[in-house]
Each structure stands twice: as structure tokens, then as C-alpha cells.
Write a protein that holds these residues in place. Structure first.
Motif, PDB file in Angstrom:
ATOM      1  N   ASN A  42     -27.927 -13.686  50.661  1.00 16.39           N
ATOM      2  CA  ASN A  42     -28.190 -12.619  49.697  1.00 16.39           C
ATOM      3  C   ASN A  42     -27.240 -12.697  48.498  1.00 16.39           C
ATOM      4  O   ASN A  42     -26.029 -12.855  48.666  1.00 16.39           O
ATOM      5  CB  ASN A  42     -28.043 -11.271  50.416  1.00 16.39           C
ATOM      6  CG  ASN A  42     -28.198 -10.094  49.494  1.00 16.39           C
ATOM      7  OD1 ASN A  42     -27.281  -9.748  48.764  1.00 16.39           O
ATOM      8  ND2 ASN A  42     -29.361  -9.480  49.532  1.00 16.39           N
ATOM      9  N   ASN A 103     -32.827 -11.285  58.489  1.00 15.77           N
ATOM     10  CA  ASN A 103     -33.209 -10.227  57.543  1.00 15.77           C
ATOM     11  C   ASN A 103     -33.004 -10.679  56.105  1.00 15.77           C
ATOM     12  O   ASN A 103     -33.831 -10.397  55.237  1.00 15.77           O
ATOM     13  CB  ASN A 103     -32.409  -8.944  57.807  1.00 15.77           C
ATOM     14  CG  ASN A 103     -32.849  -8.244  59.075  1.00 15.77           C
ATOM     15  OD1 ASN A 103     -33.960  -8.423  59.545  1.00 15.77           O
ATOM     16  ND2 ASN A 103     -31.959  -7.453  59.647  1.00 15.77           N
ATOM     17  N   ALA A 104     -31.893 -11.364  55.854  1.00 13.51           N
ATOM     18  CA  ALA A 104     -31.626 -11.864  54.501  1.00 13.51           C
ATOM     19  C   ALA A 104     -32.699 -12.862  54.073  1.00 13.51           C
ATOM     20  O   ALA A 104     -33.177 -12.822  52.940  1.00 13.51           O
ATOM     21  CB  ALA A 104     -30.242 -12.499  54.432  1.00 13.51           C
ATOM     22  N   ASN A 106     -35.760 -13.006  55.253  1.00 13.99           N
ATOM     23  CA  ASN A 106     -37.011 -12.274  55.088  1.00 13.99           C
ATOM     24  C   ASN A 106     -37.071 -11.525  53.755  1.00 13.99           C
ATOM     25  O   ASN A 106     -38.151 -11.230  53.256  1.00 13.99           O
ATOM     26  CB  ASN A 106     -37.229 -11.302  56.247  1.00 13.99           C
ATOM     27  CG  ASN A 106     -37.505 -12.030  57.551  1.00 13.99           C
ATOM     28  OD1 ASN A 106     -37.943 -13.182  57.550  1.00 13.99           O
ATOM     29  ND2 ASN A 106     -37.224 -11.381  58.662  1.00 13.99           N
ATOM     30  N   ASN A 107     -35.918 -11.212  53.187  1.00 15.88           N
ATOM     31  CA  ASN A 107     -35.863 -10.488  51.918  1.00 15.88           C
ATOM     32  C   ASN A 107     -35.682 -11.406  50.708  1.00 15.88           C
ATOM     33  O   ASN A 107     -35.509 -10.921  49.591  1.00 15.88           O
ATOM     34  CB  ASN A 107     -34.734  -9.447  51.959  1.00 15.88           C
ATOM     35  CG  ASN A 107     -35.039  -8.337  52.936  1.00 15.88           C
ATOM     36  OD1 ASN A 107     -36.178  -7.903  53.047  1.00 15.88           O
ATOM     37  ND2 ASN A 107     -34.036  -7.890  53.656  1.00 15.88           N
ATOM     38  N   LEU A 108     -35.716 -12.710  50.909  1.00 12.79           N
ATOM     39  CA  LEU A 108     -35.510 -13.645  49.806  1.00 12.79           C
ATOM     40  C   LEU A 108     -36.535 -13.478  48.686  1.00 12.79           C
ATOM     41  O   LEU A 108     -36.191 -13.596  47.510  1.00 12.79           O
ATOM     42  CB  LEU A 108     -35.539 -15.088  50.305  1.00 12.79           C
ATOM     43  CG  LEU A 108     -34.209 -15.681  50.752  1.00 12.79           C
ATOM     44  CD1 LEU A 108     -34.411 -17.079  51.313  1.00 12.79           C
ATOM     45  CD2 LEU A 108     -33.194 -15.694  49.639  1.00 12.79           C
ATOM     46  N   LYS A 109     -37.775 -13.228  49.040  1.00 13.55           N
ATOM     47  CA  LYS A 109     -38.816 -13.093  48.010  1.00 13.55           C
ATOM     48  C   LYS A 109     -38.503 -11.932  47.063  1.00 13.55           C
ATOM     49  O   LYS A 109     -38.840 -11.978  45.889  1.00 13.55           O
ATOM     50  CB  LYS A 109     -40.183 -12.883  48.651  1.00 13.55           C
ATOM     51  CG  LYS A 109     -40.774 -14.140  49.209  1.00 13.55           C
ATOM     52  CD  LYS A 109     -42.168 -13.894  49.747  1.00 13.55           C
ATOM     53  CE  LYS A 109     -42.715 -15.150  50.379  1.00 13.55           C
ATOM     54  NZ  LYS A 109     -44.019 -14.933  50.980  1.00 13.55           N
ATOM     55  N   ALA A 110     -37.846 -10.896  47.582  1.00 11.05           N
ATOM     56  CA  ALA A 110     -37.514  -9.729  46.756  1.00 11.05           C
ATOM     57  C   ALA A 110     -36.228  -9.946  45.951  1.00 11.05           C
ATOM     58  O   ALA A 110     -35.926  -9.177  45.043  1.00 11.05           O
ATOM     59  CB  ALA A 110     -37.356  -8.500  47.652  1.00 11.05           C
ATOM     60  N   ASP A 111     -35.486 -11.003  46.260  1.00 13.22           N
ATOM     61  CA  ASP A 111     -34.224 -11.297  45.574  1.00 13.22           C
ATOM     62  C   ASP A 111     -34.528 -11.909  44.212  1.00 13.22           C
ATOM     63  O   ASP A 111     -35.051 -13.019  44.119  1.00 13.22           O
ATOM     64  CB  ASP A 111     -33.391 -12.262  46.425  1.00 13.22           C
ATOM     65  CG  ASP A 111     -31.995 -12.506  45.894  1.00 13.22           C
ATOM     66  OD1 ASP A 111     -31.763 -12.290  44.683  1.00 13.22           O
ATOM     67  OD2 ASP A 111     -31.134 -12.924  46.680  1.00 13.22           O
ATOM     68  N   THR A 112     -34.202 -11.197  43.145  1.00 15.85           N
ATOM     69  CA  THR A 112     -34.503 -11.679  41.797  1.00 15.85           C
ATOM     70  C   THR A 112     -33.737 -12.949  41.439  1.00 15.85           C
ATOM     71  O   THR A 112     -34.106 -13.649  40.506  1.00 15.85           O
ATOM     72  CB  THR A 112     -34.198 -10.595  40.736  1.00 15.85           C
ATOM     73  OG1 THR A 112     -32.833 -10.201  40.882  1.00 15.85           O
ATOM     74  CG2 THR A 112     -35.101  -9.400  40.891  1.00 15.85           C
ATOM     75  N   LYS A 125     -35.528 -19.998  57.082  1.00 17.25           N
ATOM     76  CA  LYS A 125     -35.848 -19.384  58.379  1.00 17.25           C
ATOM     77  C   LYS A 125     -35.455 -20.314  59.521  1.00 17.25           C
ATOM     78  O   LYS A 125     -34.914 -19.878  60.538  1.00 17.25           O
ATOM     79  CB  LYS A 125     -37.336 -19.029  58.473  1.00 17.25           C
ATOM     80  CG  LYS A 125     -37.717 -17.826  57.654  1.00 17.25           C
ATOM     81  CD  LYS A 125     -39.194 -17.512  57.793  1.00 17.25           C
ATOM     82  CE  LYS A 125     -39.546 -16.299  56.940  1.00 17.25           C
ATOM     83  NZ  LYS A 125     -40.965 -15.950  57.025  1.00 17.25           N
TER      84      LYS A 125
END
Length: 180
Positions: A42, A103-104, A106-112, A125
Motif C-alpha cells: 500500500n 487485503n493490501a 485486494n485493494n490495489l485496484k483502488a490505489d491511485t 496475490k
């Protein structure tokens, strides 16, 4: 770019310490950021760990014994800070470090700040499934393209053990990617 000796001279002199630290940050911020980012994934967490890393480097520069290269010493500090951060985050959320990493990822797509593809997310993954040491060795060898000798110096582990860890990591990643 300053040589280690010049940089250390500036950092260890009270009158030039701040100037030396500015040079140190300019010279190593980018590589340390990417090193930490491969571990914690992240962006915001990476910034926090990077800041803690530089604080620790600044506070402990006088104890650097010059038995290794300066960047090896700093990368060791960055690695330890990143792993400690993950362990604290896992403890706070009462989950394992593997779950924190998952979790990090899984949230990569939302990371600008993440500009990767779906394949890179799958690779992340797969890496997140590995035991901590195999993750670290794989990331240092694959992403940062470090030599086994450099990794050995950073992690205080034998080259043979690193080669074995890397080989196992690659095999597990290949198996994961084939089945997902």
C-alpha cells in the motif's frame, strides 16, 4: 551522487548533518520507497514506513560500522521497519500478516498510485501466499534484481539458503498462477 564516505562525513559532523541528511534522502528515497512498497504494498503505508526508516537511519548513523555498504545497511533498516509495520498492523486487526498483505493486494485496484495490470495483481496475490522469508527473498531478487550476495548481506542469511528460498518461492508462484 555522493560516495558513502562523503555522505557519512557530512552526516557525522554536527555542522553538516542536516545537509548530509538532505543528500541522503535525495539519493536513496526512491529506491527505499520501492523496496518498502514491494513489502507492504500500500502506498500510504509505504510513505509511513519510509518516514520511520529515515528517522531510524538519522538517529543511528553514528552506530553504522561500515562493515557493509551504506545502502545495504539502510535497506536492512527499511526491511525491518516494513516487517515490523506489517506485524503491528496484523496485531491491531487481530489477523495474520498474510491477511494484511492479502487485503493490501485486494485493494490495489483502488490505489491511485498503482499502475499495474491484472497480471501484476495476480502475481502480487501469489506472492502474498508465500511465507514471509520467501516473499522477501523473491521480492529482492525478482523486483529489485539484487544479487544473492547483496541479499545475503541485507538479511544476514547464507547465499545457499537464499537460493533455496527463491527456488521454492518461484515454484509456489508458478503453481498458484497455473491454478488461478
Amino acid at each position: 551522487m555522493l560516495e558513502d564516505k562523503e555522505l557519512l562525513h557530512l552526516l557525522r559532523n554536527e555542522k553538516t548533518q542536516n545537509e548530509g541528511f538532505k543528500f541522503l534522502v535525495q539519493q536513496y528515497q526512491r529506491s527505499l520507497y520501492y523496496h518498502i512498497r514491494t513489502i507492504v504494498i500500500n502506498h500510504d503505508d509505504t510513505d509511513d514506513v519510509l518516514q520511520n526508516t529515515f528517522i531510524k537511519i538519522f538517529k543511528n548513523i553514528h552506530s553504522f560500522k561500515e562493515e557493509s555498504k551504506l545502502y545495504s545497511w539502510m535497506f536492512r533498516i527499511a526491511t525491518n521497519e516494513a516487517l515490523t509495520f506489517l506485524q503491528k498492523k496484523a496485531k491491531q486487526n487481530t489477523v495474520s500478516t498474510e491477511e494484511v498483505l492479502q487485503n493490501a493486494v485486494n485493494n490495489l485496484k483502488a490505489d491511485t498510485y498503482f499502475e499495474g495490470t491484472e497480471i501484476q495483481i495476480q502475481l502480487q496475490k501469489a506472492i502474498a501466499q508465500l511465507p514471509e522469508k520467501q516473499q522477501l527473498v523473491f521480492k529482492l531478487k525478482y523486483f529489485e534484481e539484487l544479487k544473492y550476495e547483496e541479499i545475503s548481506e541485507m538479511l544476514s542469511t547464507s547465499v545457499g539458503a537464499l537460493k533455496a528460498s527463491y527456488h521454492l518461492a518461484v515454484k509456489k508462484i508458478e503453481d498458484f498462477l497455473k491454478t488461478n
